[in-house]
Write a protein that holds these residues in place. Structure first.
Motif, mmCIF file in Angstrom:
data_model
loop_
_atom_site.group_PDB
_atom_site.id
_atom_site.type_symbol
_atom_site.label_atom_id
_atom_site.label_comp_id
_atom_site.label_asym_id
_atom_site.label_seq_id
_atom_site.Cartn_x
_atom_site.Cartn_y
_atom_site.Cartn_z
ATOM 1 N N ASP A 120 0.725 -1.052 -0.043
ATOM 2 C CA ASP A 120 0.058 -0.119 -0.081
ATOM 3 C C ASP A 120 0.810 1.191 -0.155
ATOM 4 O O ASP A 120 0.688 2.254 -0.815
ATOM 5 N N ALA A 121 1.911 1.079 0.784
ATOM 6 C CA ALA A 121 2.822 2.336 1.018
ATOM 7 C C ALA A 121 3.755 2.521 -0.442
ATOM 8 O O ALA A 121 4.491 3.685 -0.560
ATOM 9 N N GLY A 122 3.880 1.580 -1.262
ATOM 10 C CA GLY A 122 4.622 1.608 -2.638
ATOM 11 C C GLY A 122 5.911 0.994 -2.621
ATOM 12 O O GLY A 122 6.953 1.309 -3.273
ATOM 13 N N ALA A 123 6.066 -0.166 -1.551
ATOM 14 C CA ALA A 123 7.312 -0.555 -1.443
ATOM 15 C C ALA A 123 7.907 -1.192 -2.689
ATOM 16 O O ALA A 123 9.007 -1.487 -2.905
ATOM 17 N N LEU A 124 6.848 -1.876 -3.627
ATOM 18 C CA LEU A 124 7.177 -2.563 -4.749
ATOM 19 C C LEU A 124 7.233 -1.498 -5.910
ATOM 20 O O LEU A 124 7.206 -2.268 -7.090
ATOM 21 N N ASP A 125 7.149 -0.417 -5.899
ATOM 22 C CA ASP A 125 7.389 0.710 -6.935
ATOM 23 C C ASP A 125 8.607 0.914 -6.852
ATOM 24 O O ASP A 125 9.070 1.938 -5.993
ATOM 25 N N PRO A 126 9.594 0.653 -8.001
ATOM 26 C CA PRO A 126 10.967 1.204 -7.889
ATOM 27 C C PRO A 126 11.333 2.689 -7.942
ATOM 28 O O PRO A 126 12.293 3.140 -7.367
ATOM 29 N N LEU A 127 10.338 3.497 -8.214
ATOM 30 C CA LEU A 127 10.397 4.956 -8.208
ATOM 31 C C LEU A 127 9.888 5.616 -6.947
ATOM 32 O O LEU A 127 10.413 6.769 -6.640
ATOM 33 N N ARG A 128 9.419 4.804 -6.012
ATOM 34 C CA ARG A 128 8.848 5.233 -4.655
ATOM 35 C C ARG A 128 9.374 4.597 -3.299
ATOM 36 O O ARG A 128 9.504 5.171 -2.529
ATOM 37 N N ALA A 129 10.031 3.317 -3.887
ATOM 38 C CA ALA A 129 10.536 2.569 -2.843
ATOM 39 C C ALA A 129 11.545 3.251 -1.824
ATOM 40 O O ALA A 129 11.380 3.125 -0.598
ATOM 41 N N GLY A 130 12.303 4.051 -2.106
ATOM 42 C CA GLY A 130 13.272 4.813 -1.449
ATOM 43 C C GLY A 130 12.755 5.704 -0.558
ATOM 44 O O GLY A 130 13.322 6.537 0.130
ATOM 45 N N ARG A 131 11.639 6.388 -1.045
ATOM 46 C CA ARG A 131 10.847 7.200 -0.256
ATOM 47 C C ARG A 131 9.437 7.063 0.784
ATOM 48 O O ARG A 131 8.885 7.863 1.127
ATOM 49 N N VAL A 132 9.277 5.609 0.600
ATOM 50 C CA VAL A 132 8.288 4.944 1.490
ATOM 51 C C VAL A 132 8.377 5.408 2.728
ATOM 52 O O VAL A 132 9.511 5.161 3.567
ATOM 53 N N GLU A 133 7.254 5.753 3.457
ATOM 54 C CA GLU A 133 7.178 6.281 4.922
ATOM 55 C C GLU A 133 6.636 4.993 5.581
ATOM 56 O O GLU A 133 5.357 4.773 5.581
ATOM 57 N N HIS A 134 7.411 4.059 6.264
ATOM 58 C CA HIS A 134 6.904 3.053 6.797
ATOM 59 C C HIS A 134 7.655 2.751 8.052
ATOM 60 O O HIS A 134 9.063 2.777 7.948
ATOM 61 N N PRO A 135 7.451 2.207 9.073
ATOM 62 C CA PRO A 135 8.401 1.480 10.205
ATOM 63 C C PRO A 135 9.477 0.713 9.822
ATOM 64 O O PRO A 135 10.344 0.608 10.641
ATOM 65 N N LEU A 136 9.031 -0.120 8.688
ATOM 66 C CA LEU A 136 10.128 -0.931 8.406
ATOM 67 C C LEU A 136 10.924 -0.552 7.150
ATOM 68 O O LEU A 136 11.991 -1.233 6.905
ATOM 69 N N ALA A 137 10.902 0.701 6.821
ATOM 70 C CA ALA A 137 11.691 1.259 5.829
ATOM 71 C C ALA A 137 13.046 1.360 6.172
ATOM 72 O O ALA A 137 13.411 2.256 7.233
#
Length: 325
Positions: free
Chosen positions: A133-150
């Motif tokens: 949901d946060a975009g972890a599998l979007d290569p263009l967004r993964a580095g900016r994902v706001e999630h406790p596990l990021a």
């Protein structure tokens, strides 16, 4: 009897139906045994060879197949990740890599992005949906994902950034059973050089290097190899003791599971150096994942000509077998 499972960082650990389980309490053990008795044996997550064979994947992700990661639930996370990606119509290439050794973050999910591999961990089955949901599998967004596990770029993590890895250089980077991955990351270069040098040249270089054994005696490897090369004998052998009986050690297990061609290549070089044509790897029965990885790696290396009657077409013979305790 069962001895060490090589999962010291995840103890207490148990092995049930071939599946390692980490951080087991008395209450959890009872639940695990009850579940094992109630359920029919399930296949583990699809092998790295089956998964990475998928062509045209839009998103490339990595999840370790190391025993330590599997004990922490990596197989279940892999199944959930594939199912959820398929449900959302996301084309996913999931590589079951070796562990980088950050066991407090296992299962560690890495996603390939233009900037490098971005990590999330430790991931549980329940985390899969929210991460996507946060975009972890979007290569263009993964580095900016706001999630406790990021975790950001994995290579930039302080634990890894301060290291210069030698024997662990490919650990966690490649698919352990991929011959293409191994060669792309420097594999077989040493064997090619050794074949060009010949036995005497190899022994001389090892002597000059000052390389010593990693056991307590630190015996010079060059002297050992020179002695065996000079010894008379119709049949010579190279034997690897991978029992790893010292308490608290599991680096051999990690190598056999996470970079098995490294061991195969090293034993082939030793065989050419001393005139041996047969090799054996002794592995304890408590390392089923290591045994499976080695057997498959040996089969693939043999089929590709890196082992067998003529190693890399050189005319030098060298074969390998795994012997389980």
């Amino acid at each position: 009897p069962v001895y060490c499972l090589g999962l010291c960082t995840s103890g207490p650990s148990v092995m049930i139906n071939g599946q390692p389980q980490a951080q087991v309490t008395a209450q959890r053990l009872q639940a695990l045994v009850s579940r094992a008795l109630a359920e029919a044996p399930r296949d583990a997550a699809a092998s790295s060879a089956d998964i990475s064979a998928r062509a045209g994947a839009a998103v490339k992700a990595f999840l370790p197949c190391d025993s330590g990661a599997r004990a922490a639930g990596a197989d279940e996370v892999a199944q959930a990740l594939q199912a959820e990606a398929a449900r959302r119509g996301i084309a996913l290439e999931l590589v079951r890599n070796g562990s980088r050794g950050l066991f407090w973050l296992e299962p560690l999910l890495e996603v390939q992005t233009p900037a490098g591999r971005v990590g999330f961990g430790p991931v549980t089955v329940d985390d899969v949906g929210p991460l996507l949901d946060a975009g972890a599998l979007d290569p263009l967004r993964a580095g900016r994902v706001e999630h406790p596990l990021a975790l950001g770029l994995v290579d930039a993590l302080p634990y890894l950034k301060r290291q210069q890895r030698l024997t662990f250089a490919r650990m966690g980077i490649t698919d352990p059973l991929s011959l293409a991955d191994y060669e792309a990351h420097g594999g077989w270069a040493g064997l090619r050089t050794a074949l060009a040098m010949g036995g005497d040249g190899i022994v001389a270089q090892v002597l000059d290097s000052g390389l010593r054994g990693r056991g307590g005696a630190a015996f010079p490897a060059g002297i050992k190899w020179k002695t065996v090369r000079a010894a008379a004998g119709a049949q010579k052998y190279v034997v690897c003791n991978a029992d790893e009986g010292d308490s608290g050690t599991f680096s051999d297990r990690m190598t056999m599971e996470g970079d098995p061609y490294l061991l195969i290549e090293g034993m082939a070089i030793a065989g050419i150096a001393v005139g041996a044509t047969r090799g054996y790897i002794y592995v304890r029965s408590e390392y089923p994942d290591a045994i499976a990885a080695l057997n498959e790696a040996i089969a693939r290396a043999t089929a590709a000509g890196w082992l067998g009657a003529s190693v890399a077409g050189s005319g030098h013979a060298f074969t390998l077998q795994v012997r389980k305790a």
